[in-house]
Design a protein around this motif. Structure first.
Motif, PDB file in Angstrom:
ATOM      1  N   UNK A  91       0.838  -1.201   0.000  1.00  0.00           N
ATOM      2  CA  UNK A  91       0.000   0.000   0.000  1.00  0.00           C
ATOM      3  C   UNK A  91       0.867   1.242   0.000  1.00  0.00           C
ATOM      4  N   UNK A  92       0.550   2.203  -0.887  1.00  0.00           N
ATOM      5  CA  UNK A  92       1.261   3.481  -0.903  1.00  0.00           C
ATOM      6  C   UNK A  92       0.264   4.601  -0.662  1.00  0.00           C
ATOM      7  N   UNK A  93       0.766   5.678  -0.072  1.00  0.00           N
ATOM      8  CA  UNK A  93      -0.072   6.829   0.223  1.00  0.00           C
ATOM      9  C   UNK A  93       0.529   8.072  -0.424  1.00  0.00           C
ATOM     10  N   UNK A  94      -0.192   9.165  -0.342  1.00  0.00           N
ATOM     11  CA  UNK A  94       0.271  10.417  -0.925  1.00  0.00           C
ATOM     12  C   UNK A  94       1.549  10.922  -0.250  1.00  0.00           C
ATOM     13  N   UNK A  95       1.878  10.362   0.894  1.00  0.00           N
ATOM     14  CA  UNK A  95       3.122  10.752   1.575  1.00  0.00           C
ATOM     15  C   UNK A  95       4.352  10.035   0.997  1.00  0.00           C
ATOM     16  N   UNK A  96       4.111   9.072   0.110  1.00  0.00           N
ATOM     17  CA  UNK A  96       5.215   8.254  -0.404  1.00  0.00           C
ATOM     18  C   UNK A  96       5.898   8.836  -1.639  1.00  0.00           C
ATOM     19  N   UNK A  97       5.396   9.938  -2.172  1.00  0.00           N
ATOM     20  CA  UNK A  97       6.063  10.513  -3.333  1.00  0.00           C
ATOM     21  C   UNK A  97       5.232  11.574  -4.020  1.00  0.00           C
ATOM     22  N   UNK A  98       5.897  12.410  -4.790  1.00  0.00           N
ATOM     23  CA  UNK A  98       5.221  13.500  -5.491  1.00  0.00           C
ATOM     24  C   UNK A  98       4.309  12.999  -6.606  1.00  0.00           C
ATOM     25  N   UNK A  99       4.539  11.766  -7.071  1.00  0.00           N
ATOM     26  CA  UNK A  99       3.740  11.228  -8.171  1.00  0.00           C
ATOM     27  C   UNK A  99       2.624  10.310  -7.678  1.00  0.00           C
ATOM     28  N   UNK A 100       2.232  10.457  -6.420  1.00  0.00           N
ATOM     29  CA  UNK A 100       1.168   9.635  -5.850  1.00  0.00           C
ATOM     30  C   UNK A 100      -0.029  10.537  -5.560  1.00  0.00           C
ATOM     31  N   UNK A 101      -1.007  10.605  -6.483  1.00  0.00           N
ATOM     32  CA  UNK A 101      -2.145  11.505  -6.304  1.00  0.00           C
ATOM     33  C   UNK A 101      -3.190  11.011  -5.310  1.00  0.00           C
ATOM     34  N   UNK A 136       2.087  12.251 -15.727  1.00  0.00           N
ATOM     35  CA  UNK A 136       2.007  10.978 -14.994  1.00  0.00           C
ATOM     36  C   UNK A 136       0.886  10.970 -13.963  1.00  0.00           C
ATOM     37  N   UNK A 137       0.384  12.159 -13.584  1.00  0.00           N
ATOM     38  CA  UNK A 137      -0.720  12.237 -12.617  1.00  0.00           C
ATOM     39  C   UNK A 137      -2.083  12.052 -13.278  1.00  0.00           C
ATOM     40  N   UNK A 138      -2.099  12.021 -14.613  1.00  0.00           N
ATOM     41  CA  UNK A 138      -3.346  11.844 -15.358  1.00  0.00           C
ATOM     42  C   UNK A 138      -3.631  10.352 -15.494  1.00  0.00           C
ATOM     43  N   UNK A 139      -4.573   9.857 -14.718  1.00  0.00           N
ATOM     44  CA  UNK A 139      -4.850   8.421 -14.740  1.00  0.00           C
ATOM     45  C   UNK A 139      -6.204   8.081 -15.362  1.00  0.00           C
ATOM     46  N   UNK A 140      -6.769   9.027 -16.137  1.00  0.00           N
ATOM     47  CA  UNK A 140      -8.060   8.764 -16.774  1.00  0.00           C
ATOM     48  C   UNK A 140      -7.977   8.703 -18.295  1.00  0.00           C
ATOM     49  N   UNK A 141      -7.139   9.541 -18.908  1.00  0.00           N
ATOM     50  CA  UNK A 141      -7.044   9.543 -20.366  1.00  0.00           C
ATOM     51  C   UNK A 141      -6.216   8.361 -20.866  1.00  0.00           C
ATOM     52  N   UNK A 142      -6.335   8.101 -22.169  1.00  0.00           N
ATOM     53  CA  UNK A 142      -5.656   6.956 -22.764  1.00  0.00           C
ATOM     54  C   UNK A 142      -4.136   7.071 -22.660  1.00  0.00           C
ATOM     55  N   UNK A 178       4.232  -3.263 -10.967  1.00  0.00           N
ATOM     56  CA  UNK A 178       3.411  -2.059 -11.103  1.00  0.00           C
ATOM     57  C   UNK A 178       4.112  -0.852 -10.485  1.00  0.00           C
ATOM     58  N   UNK A 179       3.565   0.320 -10.735  1.00  0.00           N
ATOM     59  CA  UNK A 179       4.047   1.529 -10.087  1.00  0.00           C
ATOM     60  C   UNK A 179       5.418   1.994 -10.514  1.00  0.00           C
ATOM     61  N   UNK A 180       5.887   1.557 -11.669  1.00  0.00           N
ATOM     62  CA  UNK A 180       7.229   1.945 -12.121  1.00  0.00           C
ATOM     63  C   UNK A 180       7.305   3.430 -12.409  1.00  0.00           C
ATOM     64  N   UNK A 181       6.286   3.954 -13.071  1.00  0.00           N
ATOM     65  CA  UNK A 181       6.315   5.357 -13.493  1.00  0.00           C
ATOM     66  C   UNK A 181       6.157   6.324 -12.316  1.00  0.00           C
ATOM     67  N   UNK A 182       5.665   5.845 -11.178  1.00  0.00           N
ATOM     68  CA  UNK A 182       5.446   6.713 -10.030  1.00  0.00           C
ATOM     69  C   UNK A 182       6.583   6.682  -9.017  1.00  0.00           C
ATOM     70  N   UNK A 183       7.566   5.803  -9.230  1.00  0.00           N
ATOM     71  CA  UNK A 183       8.680   5.755  -8.282  1.00  0.00           C
ATOM     72  C   UNK A 183       9.205   4.362  -8.007  1.00  0.00           C
ATOM     73  N   UNK A 184       9.098   3.447  -8.985  1.00  0.00           N
ATOM     74  CA  UNK A 184       9.634   2.085  -8.861  1.00  0.00           C
ATOM     75  C   UNK A 184       9.033   1.347  -7.666  1.00  0.00           C
TER      76      UNK A 184
END
Length: 450
Positions: A91-101, A136-142, A178-184
């Motif tokens: 589990x990751x939270x918004x405190x775990x990185x700038x790329x975690x919305x 990378x914060x856009x998780x709705x568009x293609x 998973x989660x490579x683009x948000x911080x490995x």
């Protein structure tokens, strides 16, 4: 006379086992059509952003990882349940990185093919599940992520399909991270999982973008690929660092030995390919999912295309000034993806069929005309013996070698320790070798300073 006959037989055995016909069968069984089908399927989930939909069965990373798991399960069914398939998550939270919305689960899909003799020794092939577009914060568009990194994920699935038909002494893991683009995040979670389980990791082959042959610089090349590896372990001790200043080994860490192994195996069985060993952890200022394993002291490399096209990476799909942007299917060369999947598969097989590497390799020969190496023998009746490798200190690959039999020490006469680097590998009766082990200690010697 008996010794001469034995020596001739030994040399014949080594020559006979120099190549394994099963490796060629593995290469021939990798299918570009299946890889194309799997890459296409992964792009059809629209986006696989780490924070995208997890409920839908048609769109988002949830649907993608369930499909990957079902593919591994089908493969397992076809090999009489030879794979253990499961999710590993953190589990990751918004405190775990700038790329975690938003808070979310990072879910990896794992398939383990257990070894028959050394089930706790693992060689890992990984691909990334997630994709992204310009933001990378856009998780709705293609964000179809055809090459980055449906190609690596499809290659991992295809390797599992082919290698599941064989049995190996060591275990193989096929994993979608998973989660490579948000911080490995996926790699970090799985590396920690492996450490807690006390797995012995032979090496990690991280595949991230293995399908593009047309570089942004205009170069088109369907044979060259890169192997990125760090020089020495990130978690080495101060003592090891200090010893290296006097005895060398700046480019001889376990990940670099893994890279040399991959290059050698590829040139042996796929001479049409051109592997490039890149002496760097990853591309300049960038990262990949092998790094979290390196951080914990595991051997790991990144395998990828040689010529990247940045117009197809991390881009919204669009056309500007007659330039097409976006990571779509037309940017993937499926025959090239097949080649790099084959590179992975033959190295997974070679390592999984190889005996354990020698432990506690020591070296001596200060102010002497000969160099001596010692190591702990492996208790395994399938071992033929050991091979000493050496090279000039400026050479990227091992240049010279000598098989020395089933012994725990050997002295190379006329070889001066000051002029070369040395290592030792274990050789199995099936002809497969372990990665080379660089000496980690000095043989206690009495000598006079000169």
């Amino acid at each position: 006379m008996k010794k001469i006959i034995f020596f001739i037989f030994l040399q014949f055995s080594l020559s006979f086992h120099a190549q394994d016909s099963r490796i060629y069968d593995i290469i021939n069984n990798i299918s570009s059509d299946r890889i194309k089908k799997d890459i296409t399927k992964l792009t059809e989930f629209g986006t696989r952003n780490t924070f995208s939909d997890t409920v839908s069965n048609k769109r988002g990373i949830g649907a993608a990882r369930r499909w990957i798991k079902s593919e591994f399960e089908t493969i397992s069914k076809n090999c009489k349940n030879c794979l253990e398939v499961f999710y590993q998550k953190d589990f990751v939270t918004t405190n775990d990185g700038e790329r975690v919305p938003k808070d979310t689960w990072i879910v990896n899909v794992v398939a383990i093919q257990k070894g028959t003799k050394y089930p706790n020794r693992y060689i890992i092939m990984s691909g990334d599940i997630d994709s992204r577009n310009s933001d990378t914060m856009d998780y709705t568009n293609d964000a179809p992520g055809a090459n980055d990194n449906a190609s690596g994920m499809a290659g991992t699935i295809e390797a599992a399909r082919v290698l599941s038909k064989y049995q190996f002494e060591n275990s193989i893991i096929y994993v979608g991270l998973s989660g490579e683009e948000q911080g490995l995040f996926g790699g970090k979670g799985f590396a920690n999982y492996a450490q807690k389980k006390e797995w012995e990791i032979i090496g990690v082959l991280n595949n991230d973008m293995i399908g593009n042959i047309e570089g942004v610089d205009g170069v088109i090349d369907n044979r060259t690929f890169r192997i990125f590896s760090e020089p020495t372990p990130a978690n080495e001790t101060e003592k090891e660092r200090n010893l290296r200043r006097f005895y060398g080994g700046e480019v001889d860490g376990i990940s670099r030995q893994l890279a040399r192994y991959i290059e050698k195996t590829t040139k042996t069985y796929m001479p049409e390919m051109n592997p490039m060993m890149i002496y760097r952890l990853d591309r300049f200022g960038r990262g990949g999912h092998h790094r979290p394993f390196n951080d914990l002291g595991f051997a790991g490399v990144r395998i990828m295309e040689a010529h990247e096209n940045y117009n197809r990476q991390h881009q919204n799909i669009r056309t500007e000034n007659n330039i097409k942007y976006g990571d779509v299917l037309e940017g993937v060369n499926f025959e090239y993806a097949k080649k790099l999947t084959s590179v992975n598969a033959i190295n997974l097989a070679s390592l999984a069929w190889a005996p354990p590497a020698p432990k506690n390799v020591q070296i001596g020969g200060i102010v002497k005309p000969n160099v001596k190496l010692k190591w702990e023998e492996i208790d395994d009746n399938t071992i033929l013996g050991y091979k000493i490798y050496w090279r000039l200190t400026t050479s990227p690959q091992w240049e010279f070698s000598r098989f020395v039999g089933n012994t725990n020490s050997f002295e190379l006469e006329g070889i001066v320790i000051d002029n070369y680097y040395f290592g030792v590998a274990t050789v199995g009766k099936n002809g497969h070798e372990s990665p080379v082990v660089f000496p980690n200690d000095i043989i206690k010697e009495t000598f006079r300073k000169r």
